[in-house]
Design a protein around this motif. Structure first.
Motif, PDB file in Angstrom:
ATOM      1  N   LYS A   4       0.833  -1.199   0.000  1.00  0.00           N
ATOM      2  CA  LYS A   4       0.000   0.000   0.000  1.00  0.00           C
ATOM      3  C   LYS A   4       0.877   1.263   0.000  1.00  0.00           C
ATOM      4  N   ILE A   5       1.958   1.220   0.776  1.00  0.00           N
ATOM      5  CA  ILE A   5       2.860   2.369   0.845  1.00  0.00           C
ATOM      6  C   ILE A   5       3.569   2.570  -0.497  1.00  0.00           C
ATOM      7  N   LYS A  13      -1.156  11.293  -4.254  1.00  0.00           N
ATOM      8  CA  LYS A  13      -1.602  11.735  -2.934  1.00  0.00           C
ATOM      9  C   LYS A  13      -0.413  12.049  -2.019  1.00  0.00           C
ATOM     10  N   LYS A  14      -0.607  13.091  -1.199  1.00  0.00           N
ATOM     11  CA  LYS A  14       0.473  13.556  -0.328  1.00  0.00           C
ATOM     12  C   LYS A  14       0.545  12.767   0.975  1.00  0.00           C
ATOM     13  N   PHE A  15      -0.601  12.296   1.469  1.00  0.00           N
ATOM     14  CA  PHE A  15      -0.639  11.622   2.760  1.00  0.00           C
ATOM     15  C   PHE A  15      -1.248  10.229   2.628  1.00  0.00           C
TER      16      PHE A  15
END
Length: 223
Positions: A4-5, A13-15
């Motif tokens: 996922k990371i 996406k930033k976060f």
């Protein structure tokens, strides 16, 4: 979770928020991500106990604690947070000081462990942050990030402090009102800090060139 990371890192996406139970290896994810991507990763945790735990688990990882946790080498019994170097004194033992050794190690490492309070202090006040900021920052226990930021931005002034300085008591207790009240007495605080700074230089025999007022102006600009 690692996949996922990796998918998130290659996306827009930033976060990324990961919620998982204790014992599922969330702390290990930061190390695994650094090795998988080959980027600079910082882990930020909420307590020194967690920093020590991560130091035990990942012995290769530099761990940088707050300056209160290191003792000054030239003034016995004084933490680095109160050492002469903190007001500009050019200490010739800086290269062997445990705090600065750990800080340099953390700055240049591909993976390092910090705590929230220290990390926010470095972001705001370290002129080296631009050089060592990470590609990915892992906020371990991110649910505490808001509280940690509140603690970092909080200044406590007691009734005894007000009476001792002869200041008037604040009437407007809103954020704006308290900010205006604090600004009224900021010059008094700056003058006291400057007296202390020059006193320290007098004791250590250094030159008290410069002034603390420039640092205060820089701080006010960030608030």
């Amino acid at each position: 979770m690692l996949q996922k990371i990796l998918d998130w890192y290659s996306g827009p996406k930033k976060f990324l928020v990961i919620s998982a139970p204790t014992g599922t290896g969330k702390s290990l994810l930061a190390v695994a991500t650094q090795r998988a991507l080959g980027v600079r990763v910082h882990s930020v945790v909420s307590t020194i106990r967690l920093q020590e735990q991560m130091r035990t688990s990942y012995k290769h990882a530099p761990v940088l604690k707050g300056r209160d946790n290191y003792e000054c080498l030239i003034v016995e019994g004084v933490p680095v947070s109160q050492a002469p170097c903190q007001v500009g004194f050019k200490c010739d033992r800086k290269f062997e000081c445990p705090y600065f050794v750990d800080r340099e190690s953390a700055f240049v490492a591909d993976y390092a462990v910090f705590n929230y309070q220290l990390y926010m202090n470095l972001i705001y006040f370290s002129d080296q942050f631009e050089q060592w900021q990470p590609d990915i920052m892992f906020c371990d226990g991110a649910h505490r990030a808001g509280l940690e930021m509140e603690k970092f931005l909080t200044a406590e002034i007691s009734e005894a402090d007000i009476a001792r300085q002869g200041w008037r008591r604040p009437k407007d207790l809103s954020v704006r009102g308290m900010a205006e009240w604090a600004s009224e007495y900021l010059p008094d605080v700056v003058d006291e800090l400057e007296k202390c700074r020059r006193s320290i230089f007098g004791i250590t025999g250094g030159s008290a060139g410069g002034s603390i007022k420039g640092s205060v102006r820089a701080y006010k600009a960030t608030v």
